[in-house]
Write an enzyme that holds these catalytic residues in place. Sequence first.
Site, short mmCIF file in Angstrom:
data_model
loop_
_atom_site.label_atom_id
_atom_site.label_comp_id
_atom_site.label_asym_id
_atom_site.label_seq_id
_atom_site.Cartn_x
_atom_site.Cartn_y
_atom_site.Cartn_z
N GLU A 154 0.82 -1.21 0.00
CA GLU A 154 0.00 0.00 0.00
C GLU A 154 0.86 1.26 0.00
O GLU A 154 0.50 2.27 -0.63
CB GLU A 154 -0.92 0.00 1.22
CG GLU A 154 -1.90 -1.15 1.29
CD GLU A 154 -3.02 -1.07 0.28
OE1 GLU A 154 -2.98 -0.17 -0.58
OE2 GLU A 154 -3.94 -1.89 0.35
N TRP A 157 1.85 2.00 -3.42
CA TRP A 157 0.75 2.67 -4.13
C TRP A 157 0.81 4.16 -3.86
O TRP A 157 0.62 4.99 -4.76
CB TRP A 157 -0.60 2.13 -3.65
CG TRP A 157 -1.26 1.15 -4.56
CD1 TRP A 157 -1.56 -0.15 -4.28
CD2 TRP A 157 -1.75 1.37 -5.89
NE1 TRP A 157 -2.19 -0.74 -5.36
CE2 TRP A 157 -2.32 0.17 -6.35
CE3 TRP A 157 -1.74 2.49 -6.74
CZ2 TRP A 157 -2.88 0.05 -7.61
CZ3 TRP A 157 -2.31 2.37 -8.00
CH2 TRP A 157 -2.87 1.16 -8.43
N TRP A 185 -20.48 14.11 -18.39
CA TRP A 185 -20.70 14.14 -16.95
C TRP A 185 -21.86 15.05 -16.61
O TRP A 185 -22.08 16.07 -17.26
CB TRP A 185 -19.45 14.66 -16.22
CG TRP A 185 -18.22 13.84 -16.42
CD1 TRP A 185 -17.15 14.16 -17.23
CD2 TRP A 185 -17.90 12.59 -15.83
NE1 TRP A 185 -16.20 13.18 -17.17
CE2 TRP A 185 -16.63 12.19 -16.32
CE3 TRP A 185 -18.56 11.75 -14.94
CZ2 TRP A 185 -16.00 11.01 -15.94
CZ3 TRP A 185 -17.95 10.57 -14.56
CH2 TRP A 185 -16.69 10.21 -15.05
N ASN A 220 -11.29 2.19 3.34
CA ASN A 220 -10.91 2.05 1.94
C ASN A 220 -12.04 1.44 1.12
O ASN A 220 -12.35 1.90 0.02
CB ASN A 220 -9.67 1.17 1.83
CG ASN A 220 -9.39 0.76 0.40
OD1 ASN A 220 -9.26 1.59 -0.47
ND2 ASN A 220 -9.33 -0.53 0.16
N TRP A 238 -16.83 13.66 -11.63
CA TRP A 238 -16.00 13.05 -10.60
C TRP A 238 -15.33 14.09 -9.72
O TRP A 238 -15.00 13.81 -8.55
CB TRP A 238 -14.94 12.14 -11.24
CG TRP A 238 -13.91 12.89 -12.07
CD1 TRP A 238 -13.98 13.17 -13.40
CD2 TRP A 238 -12.69 13.46 -11.61
NE1 TRP A 238 -12.88 13.88 -13.80
CE2 TRP A 238 -12.06 14.07 -12.72
CE3 TRP A 238 -12.05 13.51 -10.36
CZ2 TRP A 238 -10.83 14.72 -12.62
CZ3 TRP A 238 -10.83 14.16 -10.26
CH2 TRP A 238 -10.23 14.77 -11.38
N TRP A 261 -9.47 9.19 -7.73
CA TRP A 261 -10.70 9.60 -8.42
C TRP A 261 -10.51 9.51 -9.94
O TRP A 261 -11.45 9.15 -10.66
CB TRP A 261 -11.13 10.99 -7.98
CG TRP A 261 -11.90 10.95 -6.69
CD1 TRP A 261 -11.39 11.11 -5.42
CD2 TRP A 261 -13.30 10.71 -6.53
NE1 TRP A 261 -12.40 10.99 -4.49
CE2 TRP A 261 -13.59 10.74 -5.14
CE3 TRP A 261 -14.34 10.48 -7.42
CZ2 TRP A 261 -14.87 10.55 -4.64
CZ3 TRP A 261 -15.63 10.28 -6.91
CH2 TRP A 261 -15.88 10.31 -5.54
#
Length: 398
Positions: A154, A157, A185, A220, A238, A261
């Site tokens: 993680e 990441w 959108w 998460n 978004w 996102w």
Amino acid sequence: MYHSTDLPFKNMNAIPDTYTQFRKEVEARSKVRPVLAIPKQLKPFPSGLPLGSMPDLASLGVKQPGQLDSRTAFPFPAGGETSGLDRLHNYLWGSHAVARYKETRNGMVGEDYSTKFSPWLALGCISPRMIFSQIKKYEQEEVANQSTYWVLFELIWRDYFKFVCQKYGDRVFYLSGILNKHLPWSQDMDQFRAWAEGRTGVPFVDANMRELKETGWMSNRGRQNVASFLIKDLGLDWRLGAEWFESQLLDHDVCSNYGNWNYAAGIGNDPRENRKFNMIKQGMDYDGEGEFVRLWVEELRGIKGSKAHVPWTLTDGELEKAGVELGTTYPKPLVLAPEWSRHAGGKQNSQNGSHRGQSGPFKGQKGIKTEPKTGQSEGNQRSNNSSSAGGGNKGRGS
């Protein structure tokens, strides 16, 4: 965790566009630098330098924080390095929860289902290298298993999103994202406000959004789901979700949040197309008995078991017995996705019967590292600005 000059790539433009390639390269060819020793003493301030005074919250116009919500999964009232190191020590050497992290990281309730390091990381109170060094010490002295490795997975990441943002700059904030991909959108603000306030009529979404609003924390698993719902089910811009997370999360990290996102919207680092979560399946997989939903959506506390995830499928008699009137005491769903119909009445799909994310005893073997199963994208292994070692969706707040 990895210094930019230690990366095995020619320059930032050569950073891979998939996490798996990045991770394999840095794990094979880079090393994490050691933690710098704390100096035994600092030089004195120059003579005559006016030191002033440290302002308190009141002088800055900030209201004193109220009492912590007893339901919060982040019951840590203090920031700073001391409290961050305390959490690190307790998660490793106190509870030994790190040794079962991979099994519990998708939990929803309680303080030890994930590391909760992300707020201290986001504010610079503890460093990823400090966590790395303590994990390695724990592996030498206690146990090295899939769970201890997954905390480092993680953290990589988290690094990856930092370097992706260096590569693409402010494109991570554009509507078209780092892929420069133009999609339609909506900016329906009524739907957005319902999402932000936990009034969508979809209990798993609402519970997570209310937890965020009341505590500044979300797991998460929750972050991935509410992002998917806003983007894929409601079709909303978004950036509305990203900005709301930025305004609410205790562990907000710009790169992790906007990177995640972008990922969720299909305009970022995700090799798969049309990735969408089934809200009802996810709720039943990770909150099988509806405990988390009833904790945060008080209107539904009279509905027992997994039926709390699908109140619109219950009979009038069941709703009346639970004290629920859809459209009055609890909203009707903003949307009804076709894939939800298989879970009518709170029925668990036969292929999804296990309740993942619960904590339990776990003993691992020293030195084990795991790879995702063949054909399984590491994108599906991620955490959001969430909830584990990072902050945001992935590399998120573990």
